[in-house]
Design a protein around this motif. Structure first.
Motif, PDB file in Angstrom:
ATOM      1  N   ARG A  57       0.820  -1.211   0.000  1.00  0.00           N
ATOM      2  CA  ARG A  57       0.000   0.000   0.000  1.00  0.00           C
ATOM      3  C   ARG A  57       0.859   1.268   0.000  1.00  0.00           C
ATOM      4  NH1 ARG A  57      -5.812  -1.390   2.165  1.00  0.00           N
ATOM      5  NH2 ARG A  57      -5.772  -3.623   1.816  1.00  0.00           N
ATOM      6  N   ARG A  58       2.024   1.211   0.624  1.00  0.00           N
ATOM      7  CA  ARG A  58       2.923   2.366   0.533  1.00  0.00           C
ATOM      8  C   ARG A  58       3.391   2.543  -0.907  1.00  0.00           C
ATOM      9  NH1 ARG A  58       6.845   1.879   5.884  1.00  0.00           N
ATOM     10  NH2 ARG A  58       5.162   1.926   7.443  1.00  0.00           N
ATOM     11  N   ILE A  59       3.721   1.447  -1.541  1.00  0.00           N
ATOM     12  CA  ILE A  59       4.097   1.529  -2.962  1.00  0.00           C
ATOM     13  C   ILE A  59       2.937   2.119  -3.765  1.00  0.00           C
ATOM     14  CG2 ILE A  59       4.569   0.120  -5.000  1.00  0.00           C
ATOM     15  CD1 ILE A  59       6.160  -1.766  -3.176  1.00  0.00           C
ATOM     16  N   GLY A  60       1.732   1.666  -3.458  1.00  0.00           N
ATOM     17  CA  GLY A  60       0.567   2.170  -4.172  1.00  0.00           C
ATOM     18  C   GLY A  60       0.372   3.665  -3.980  1.00  0.00           C
ATOM     19  N   PHE A  61       0.614   4.127  -2.763  1.00  0.00           N
ATOM     20  CA  PHE A  61       0.459   5.566  -2.511  1.00  0.00           C
ATOM     21  C   PHE A  61       1.460   6.376  -3.346  1.00  0.00           C
ATOM     22  CE2 PHE A  61       1.856   9.381  -0.232  1.00  0.00           C
ATOM     23  CZ  PHE A  61       0.654  10.076  -0.178  1.00  0.00           C
ATOM     24  N   VAL A  62       2.711   5.935  -3.338  1.00  0.00           N
ATOM     25  CA  VAL A  62       3.712   6.661  -4.130  1.00  0.00           C
ATOM     26  C   VAL A  62       3.352   6.594  -5.622  1.00  0.00           C
ATOM     27  CG1 VAL A  62       6.138   6.734  -4.811  1.00  0.00           C
ATOM     28  CG2 VAL A  62       5.525   6.270  -2.429  1.00  0.00           C
ATOM     29  N   ALA A  63       2.940   5.423  -6.082  1.00  0.00           N
ATOM     30  CA  ALA A  63       2.563   5.284  -7.492  1.00  0.00           C
ATOM     31  C   ALA A  63       1.398   6.205  -7.845  1.00  0.00           C
ATOM     32  CB  ALA A  63       2.199   3.831  -7.789  1.00  0.00           C
TER      33      ALA A  63
END
Length: 506
Positions: free
Chosen positions: A386-392
């Protein structure tokens, strides 16, 4: 805590205006909670008096009454429950400080009537402002009472707008304003990733409307029930002083008169006039919603009979061509499936040919930086994805291309990333479906060998689950595809969806 039941009737509405900021409790602390964006929008509207007569979130009895008879307990028509879900450990707190996404206090809820529907806990009671009003375009959004006070006497035609107004809609409003000898109040909905762009588009339309037309943005989140949504829009328009609501949609139990826009057609000079003034069969129509979307997706110009150059520019910024918007490609698959290899190759392909800035979020790299310290429990794996998703999503929001290559073993986390990104751009889920046996055969890092020996607990595919996607946009088995073939398939799908154009060098 109250449980929803047919015999429960607890009054939670109280009359109060915008109040002095709340102070912390005797011990100096009030538990805090950051609601979802749509719920924070409701907080703003409650504090601004735009949901009058409500001054807080509804309790179980009022919610039950609204759902069954579209009325509050006292019989006042009200179209939709205004509720605040909270974590179970906050449900019985006497006061809750509501904070914005940055953690700043917004309001304090006096939680007089907490309740539960059996699966979700809700806080209910009166809201008080915790600080001076803030948020986007705040200076354009005074409390509803101030807007009402500043409106001129006479009929006020309210328009709750979620799209720019073009020549036909502007002509319709001019016709109605002349017919009612009234004023126009535009209430652009502040929703979506760039709500300020809609406000700018309506400000560009104001010179084409009667003098004195007011523009007041409202953070009114869309409700899933279209009838409730339309009725709530009427309530908000009335709170801001509209005497009439202009809409082509039916509205039940509207507190103000609903007026349908007149039917207009284009005459031979491309002027929009009432249909009855044109000889039968001589009037021409405009752009349908699908045709307008297709033109915007392709970047085709909008005809001058459809809109003004200034509004067209705002419309294009609000809805840029697909090939100019950001997008995210999320590769998911087992360790050793080839995700990182394909992600790097796709990055190189896009960097060579596409105009966007490309950000690669490789799973191993992210764990050493953005997600340093996270382990491999199910909870930490979710946080990682989800952190990756936020940055993406932030990369996508600003027009870049994000390529992500975590294992992402859980469907719920992949769904969360899809939702985050899809709000602001394109999204592709690519399942790198290389069989486990082939991944183990490769085992460049020796991880499978250690996992089989018990030295690596919770290893995906061996001692931790991997949920294969059932909603992947593309599946690639790298045991039977070359790297070039696999990347070409991803690029072909991006082209098919309109997110990238053909490379000019090909």
């Amino acid at each position: 805590m109250h449980q929803v039941g047919p015999d429960q009737r607890t009054e939670v509405r109280v009359s109060a205006s915008r109040a002095e900021p709340e102070c912390p409790g005797p011990d100096g602390t009030i538990p805090g909670w950051t609601p979802e964006p749509a719920e924070l929008s409701d907080v703003e509207l409650l504090l601004d008096g735009a949901f009058g007569p409500l001054t807080g979130f509804l309790g179980a009895a009022d919610v039950d009454s609204v759902r069954t008879r579209r009325r509050l307990l006292d019989g006042t028509p009200w179209p939709a429950p205004i509720v605040l879900p909270v974590p179970a450990d906050l449900a019985d707190a006497p006061r809750i400080e509501l904070r914005d996404a940055e953690g700043a206090p917004v309001a304090v809820l006096r939680n007089d009537d907490p309740w539960s529907d059996g699966t979700t806990c809700f806080a209910a009671g009166v809201l008080r402002a915790a600080a001076d009003p803030a948020g986007a375009l705040r200076r354009m959004r005074p409390p509803a009472a101030e807007v009402r006070a500043d409106l001129p006497a006479g009929p006020v035609l309210g328009v709750v707008a979620d799209a720019p107004l073009h020549h036909r809609e502007l002509a319709q409003l001019r016709e109605l304003a002349a017919e009612f000898d009234g004023h126009v109040l535009l209430l652009p909905r502040m929703t979506g990733p760039r709500p300020e762009l809609l406000v700018q588009a309506l400000l560009a339309a104001r010179p084409h409307l009667p003098a004195g037309t007011a523009v007041v943005p409202v953070p009114l989140a869309r409700r899933p029930d279209p009838k409730a949504d339309a009725a709530l829009a009427a309530q908000v328009a009335a709170a801001y002083g509209a005497t009439h609501l202009v809409t082509a949609d039916p509205v039940e139990d509207s507190p103000i008169t609903v007026v349908a826009p007149p039917e207009l057609v284009r005459d031979s000079a491309d002027a929009w006039i009432r249909a009855e003034r044109v000889e039968p069969g001589c009037g021409r129509g405009g752009l349908g919603a699908e045709e307008l979307r297709a033109r915007l997706d392709e970047g085709a110009p909008l005809p001058s009979w459809f809109t003004t150059p200034a509004i067209a520019e705002h419309q294009r910024r609000l809805h840029p061509p697909l090939a100019e918007r950001g997008f995210t490609v999320l590769f998911t698959g087992l360790s050793g499936a080839g995700k990182s290899t394909l992600a790097r190759a796709l990055r190189d392909e896009l960097s060579q040919h596409d105009h966007r800035a490309v950000t690669l979020l490789d799973g191993d790299v992210v764990r050493r930086t953005l997600c340093e310290g996270l382990g491999f429990s199910a909870a930490d794996r979710s946080r990682n994805v989800r952190r990756i998703g936020f940055v993406a999503s932030e990369v996508t929001r600003h027009g870049g291309a994000a390529i992500c290559a975590p294992i992402a073993p859980y469907a719920a986390d992949r769904d969360a990333v899809r939702r985050m990104v899809s709000d602001c751009g394109g999204f592709l889920l690519v399942h790198v479906a290389t069989p486990l046996g082939e991944c183990e055969r490769r085992d460049r890092k020796g991880l499978y060998r250690k996992a089989r020996a018990g030295a690596l607990p919770e290893f995906t595919g061996v001692s931790a689950p991997y949920e294969p996607p059932t909603d992947a946009d593309l599946a690639l088995d790298t045991s039977g595809l070359s790297q070039g073939e696999a990347v070409a398939r991803v690029v072909a799908l991006l082209r098919e969806r309109g997110w990238v154009r053909s490379w000019t060098s090909e």
